[in-house]
Design a protein around this motif. Structure first.
Motif, PDB file in Angstrom:
ATOM      1  N   SER A 164       0.724  -1.249   0.115  1.00  0.00           N
ATOM      2  CA  SER A 164       0.206  -0.091   0.000  1.00  0.00           C
ATOM      3  C   SER A 164       0.878   1.156  -0.014  1.00  0.00           C
ATOM      4  O   SER A 164       0.498   2.379  -0.163  1.00  0.00           O
ATOM      5  CB  SER A 164      -1.159  -0.006   1.095  1.00  0.00           C
ATOM      6  OG  SER A 164      -0.050   0.141   2.354  1.00  0.00           O
ATOM      7  N   GLN A 165       2.177   1.146   0.193  1.00  0.00           N
ATOM      8  CA  GLN A 165       2.969   2.382   0.473  1.00  0.00           C
ATOM      9  C   GLN A 165       2.594   3.299   1.372  1.00  0.00           C
ATOM     10  O   GLN A 165       2.950   4.495   1.275  1.00  0.00           O
ATOM     11  CB  GLN A 165       3.302   2.839  -1.041  1.00  0.00           C
ATOM     12  CG  GLN A 165       3.620   1.844  -1.933  1.00  0.00           C
ATOM     13  CD  GLN A 165       3.740   2.624  -3.421  1.00  0.00           C
ATOM     14  OE1 GLN A 165       4.185   3.678  -3.710  1.00  0.00           O
ATOM     15  NE2 GLN A 165       3.151   1.694  -4.402  1.00  0.00           N
ATOM     16  N   SER A 167      -0.283   4.704   1.493  1.00  0.00           N
ATOM     17  CA  SER A 167      -0.984   5.647   0.978  1.00  0.00           C
ATOM     18  C   SER A 167      -2.297   5.260   0.830  1.00  0.00           C
ATOM     19  O   SER A 167      -2.701   4.140   0.341  1.00  0.00           O
ATOM     20  CB  SER A 167      -0.446   5.699  -0.590  1.00  0.00           C
ATOM     21  OG  SER A 167      -1.255   6.410  -1.501  1.00  0.00           O
ATOM     22  N   GLY A 169      -4.471   6.457  -1.428  1.00  0.00           N
ATOM     23  CA  GLY A 169      -4.667   6.282  -2.751  1.00  0.00           C
ATOM     24  C   GLY A 169      -4.486   5.089  -3.196  1.00  0.00           C
ATOM     25  O   GLY A 169      -5.230   4.219  -3.849  1.00  0.00           O
ATOM     26  N   VAL A 170      -3.333   4.720  -2.982  1.00  0.00           N
ATOM     27  CA  VAL A 170      -2.622   3.339  -3.346  1.00  0.00           C
ATOM     28  C   VAL A 170      -3.537   2.117  -2.814  1.00  0.00           C
ATOM     29  O   VAL A 170      -3.792   1.240  -3.548  1.00  0.00           O
ATOM     30  CB  VAL A 170      -1.359   3.117  -3.193  1.00  0.00           C
ATOM     31  CG1 VAL A 170      -0.772   1.742  -3.410  1.00  0.00           C
ATOM     32  CG2 VAL A 170      -0.483   4.184  -3.929  1.00  0.00           C
ATOM     33  N   ARG A 173      -7.232   2.381  -4.395  1.00  0.00           N
ATOM     34  CA  ARG A 173      -7.379   1.862  -5.635  1.00  0.00           C
ATOM     35  C   ARG A 173      -7.266   0.302  -5.923  1.00  0.00           C
ATOM     36  O   ARG A 173      -7.927  -0.088  -6.796  1.00  0.00           O
ATOM     37  CB  ARG A 173      -6.193   2.787  -6.414  1.00  0.00           C
ATOM     38  CG  ARG A 173      -6.226   2.601  -7.783  1.00  0.00           C
ATOM     39  CD  ARG A 173      -5.301   3.566  -8.572  1.00  0.00           C
ATOM     40  NE  ARG A 173      -5.398   4.735  -8.470  1.00  0.00           N
ATOM     41  CZ  ARG A 173      -4.455   5.702  -7.600  1.00  0.00           C
ATOM     42  NH1 ARG A 173      -3.503   4.929  -7.084  1.00  0.00           N
ATOM     43  NH2 ARG A 173      -4.664   6.809  -7.641  1.00  0.00           N
ATOM     44  N   GLN A 199     -10.729   6.714 -10.471  1.00  0.00           N
ATOM     45  CA  GLN A 199     -10.169   7.997 -10.403  1.00  0.00           C
ATOM     46  C   GLN A 199     -10.921   9.223 -10.072  1.00  0.00           C
ATOM     47  O   GLN A 199     -10.335  10.107  -9.645  1.00  0.00           O
ATOM     48  CB  GLN A 199      -9.110   8.229 -11.818  1.00  0.00           C
ATOM     49  CG  GLN A 199      -8.084   9.220 -11.568  1.00  0.00           C
ATOM     50  CD  GLN A 199      -7.030   8.865 -10.426  1.00  0.00           C
ATOM     51  OE1 GLN A 199      -6.891   7.701 -10.260  1.00  0.00           O
ATOM     52  NE2 GLN A 199      -6.603   9.860  -9.954  1.00  0.00           N
ATOM     53  N   SER A 206      -9.398  13.668  -2.963  1.00  0.00           N
ATOM     54  CA  SER A 206      -8.095  14.621  -2.774  1.00  0.00           C
ATOM     55  C   SER A 206      -8.629  15.993  -2.455  1.00  0.00           C
ATOM     56  O   SER A 206      -8.174  16.652  -2.003  1.00  0.00           O
ATOM     57  CB  SER A 206      -7.121  14.387  -4.073  1.00  0.00           C
ATOM     58  OG  SER A 206      -7.931  14.783  -5.066  1.00  0.00           O
ATOM     59  N   SER A 213      -2.766  14.978  -4.399  1.00  0.00           N
ATOM     60  CA  SER A 213      -3.377  13.727  -4.828  1.00  0.00           C
ATOM     61  C   SER A 213      -3.714  12.621  -3.674  1.00  0.00           C
ATOM     62  O   SER A 213      -2.890  13.057  -2.645  1.00  0.00           O
ATOM     63  CB  SER A 213      -2.189  12.769  -6.044  1.00  0.00           C
ATOM     64  OG  SER A 213      -2.487  11.593  -5.869  1.00  0.00           O
ATOM     65  N   ASP A 215      -3.183   9.818  -3.144  1.00  0.00           N
ATOM     66  CA  ASP A 215      -1.658   8.973  -3.134  1.00  0.00           C
ATOM     67  C   ASP A 215      -0.996   9.713  -1.974  1.00  0.00           C
ATOM     68  O   ASP A 215       0.046   8.940  -1.355  1.00  0.00           O
ATOM     69  CB  ASP A 215      -1.135   8.795  -4.440  1.00  0.00           C
ATOM     70  CG  ASP A 215      -1.867   8.081  -5.525  1.00  0.00           C
ATOM     71  OD1 ASP A 215      -3.036   7.571  -5.166  1.00  0.00           O
ATOM     72  OD2 ASP A 215      -1.430   7.617  -6.541  1.00  0.00           O
ATOM     73  N   GLU A 216      -0.967  10.948  -1.729  1.00  0.00           N
ATOM     74  CA  GLU A 216      -0.094  11.503  -0.812  1.00  0.00           C
ATOM     75  C   GLU A 216      -0.230  11.306   0.542  1.00  0.00           C
ATOM     76  O   GLU A 216       0.402  11.696   1.356  1.00  0.00           O
ATOM     77  CB  GLU A 216       0.210  12.994  -1.218  1.00  0.00           C
ATOM     78  CG  GLU A 216       0.787  13.055  -2.761  1.00  0.00           C
ATOM     79  CD  GLU A 216       0.991  14.643  -3.081  1.00  0.00           C
ATOM     80  OE1 GLU A 216       0.623  15.576  -2.165  1.00  0.00           O
ATOM     81  OE2 GLU A 216       1.708  15.090  -4.267  1.00  0.00           O
TER      82      GLU A 216
END
Length: 449
Positions: A164-165, A167, A169-170, A173, A199, A206, A213, A215-216
């Motif tokens: 998932s890092q 994140s 978003g990751v 998604r 998206q 976001s 994003s 993701d951040e």
């Protein structure tokens, strides 16, 4: 800076006696947003008389910006009161009749949605094709289920896997994609449509997080933001009314406008701060409201009104399939990203950071772990800074085991660990820092000269 003026307070607590006997500490509040105004008002109510609020712009309110268009008020900054139970912003608005004309369309229970909740909501592709309602509802249910999963990592201490890092978003998604692909009931065409919707939903997320994003945004810290129970409310007369109510308790001479602060000196050191259709229709008329976030928002801010009007009109024509949609007659838009005194709209917890970093933003200077007040730090902001100085005799003798008084304090929504990104977080942070000063001077005066 030094000030030793006497106070006329007749109360008999250590703070009041000290203010009379040893003189008034000088307090400078930098920024007349909700945090700064709340701090100044709290100090004045406790007998501090040498208080100055320095505001860089030509008006008070910070990131509250209510604009009149005809007979209607629109918001270019803070828009919603998030929750009602125990929310000081809600209490202030309710007590002063600001919510009497709020309609059901301006009141939302649950998560704020950028999509219409009343009437018929249209979801369109970039080819002007309408997405079937049942497909939208199925996807929304799936997305919300995964969203709730993102809250569990912080709230239940669940470990975050490497995939998932860390994140939001990751993680979101990947989870949504896998669930769509594994659904045996959907056709391939429906799956492609739902995959394309991911998206858009993440872009809306976001916007709500005010990040470039989603993701951040940190997955491990995402659930720390705390929602106050109760509905979200819009103030028909404008959120600026809340700001004006706060300022009513502050004498006019205290607030100085057009006074940007370039540098803060403390103890030989310095810091350099940078210095869809809206309901009800009868109130707002034919107005389209939209959010642009991330890098796209910064690009938009560099465009003139004509370019923004042309681009938005072309997008509406493309998505609706109607080439005859006219250009807007007028545009109102915010520019928080390019405003030199803000450089953005509101805060979020980025990947690699946590609530502990929010705590660090709120630490006063100088900061000493042994400080009684330091141990009582809570969590809040950034645009509003408090800069108190003291009379020479107010410095405690280090040989007596005491610490040096705080000189620079920080408030604002970005310094509140639970309520960052909200107006109530900003207000509470200003009250928190005022309480630090009040307690500090009470303790100093209690110890005697």
């Amino acid at each position: 800076m030094q000030s030793c003026e006497s106070s006329g307070d007749s109360a008999d607590d250590p703070l009041s006696r000290g203010l009379r006997r040893r003189g008034q500490p000088r307090v400078v509040v930098i920024g007349a947003g909700l945090a700064g105004l709340a701090a100044a008002r709290a100090l004045l109510e406790q007998g501090f008389t040498d208080v100055t609020v320095l505001e860089a712009s030509s008006h008070i309110g910070g990131r509250v910006q209510s604009v009149r268009l005809g007979d209607t008020t629109f918001e270019l900054g803070a828009t919603w009161i998030h929750g009602s139970h125990g929310n000081p912003i809600y209490q202030l608005a309710e007590a002063n009749g600001l919510l009497e004309e709020t309609t059901d369309g301006e009141r939302s229970v649950g998560r704020i949605s950028l999509y219409s909740k009343n009437g018929v909501a249209c979801y369109l592709t970039n080819r002007g094709c309408r997405i079937p309602k049942d497909v939208v509802e199925e996807f929304s249910d799936l997305y919300n289920e995964v969203y709730n999963m993102t809250q569990e990592f912080f709230r239940h201490g669940k470990p975050v896997n490497a995939e998932s890092q860390n994140s939001v978003g990751v993680f979101t998604r990947e989870k949504v994609r896998n669930r769509i692909r594994d659904d045996p009931d959907d056709t391939e065409a429906t799956k492609r449509l739902k995959l394309a919707m991911i998206q858009q939903y993440l872009k809306v997320e976001s916007c709500e997080s005010s990040s470039h994003s989603i993701d951040e945004v940190s997955l491990s810290a995402f659930g720390e933001w705390t929602e106050i129970p109760g509905a979200h409310h819009i103030i028909p007369s404008g959120f600026m009314r809340v700001v004006e109510l706060l300022a009513e308790g502050i004498p006019p001479h205290v607030i100085q406008l057009g006074k940007p602060v370039r540098c803060i000196h403390w103890d030989q050191a310095s810091a350099h701060p940078r210095g869809p259709e809206i309901e009800p229709r009868e109130r707002y008329g034919h107005v389209l409201s939209g959010w642009i976030c991330g890098e796209e928002a910064l690009v938009m801010e560099r465009c003139d009104d004509e370019a923004v009007a042309e681009i938005c009109t072309e997008m509406l024509r493309q998505f609706t399939g109607n080439p005859n949609i006219p250009k807007p007659r007028r545009i109102l838009r915010s520019a928080w990203g390019s405003n030199p005194y803000f450089r953005g709209s509101y805060s979020y917890t980025q990947v690699g950071s946590s609530g502990a970093d929010v705590e660090k933003l709120a630490k006063p200077l100088p900061y000493t772990e042994s400080s009684k007040t330091a141990h009582r730090s809570s969590t809040e902001q950034q645009p509003g800074h408090l800069l108190p100085s003291k009379c020479p005799e107010q410095s405690l003798d280090p040989s007596r085991g005491s610490i040096k008084p705080m000189q620079v304090l920080f408030s604002g929504e970005a310094t509140h660990r639970k309520y960052y990104s909200t107006t109530h977080g900003a207000l509470l942070s200003g009250q928190r820092e005022a309480a630090r000063l009040i307690e500090m001077y009470r303790d100093l005066f209690q110890q005697g000269p």
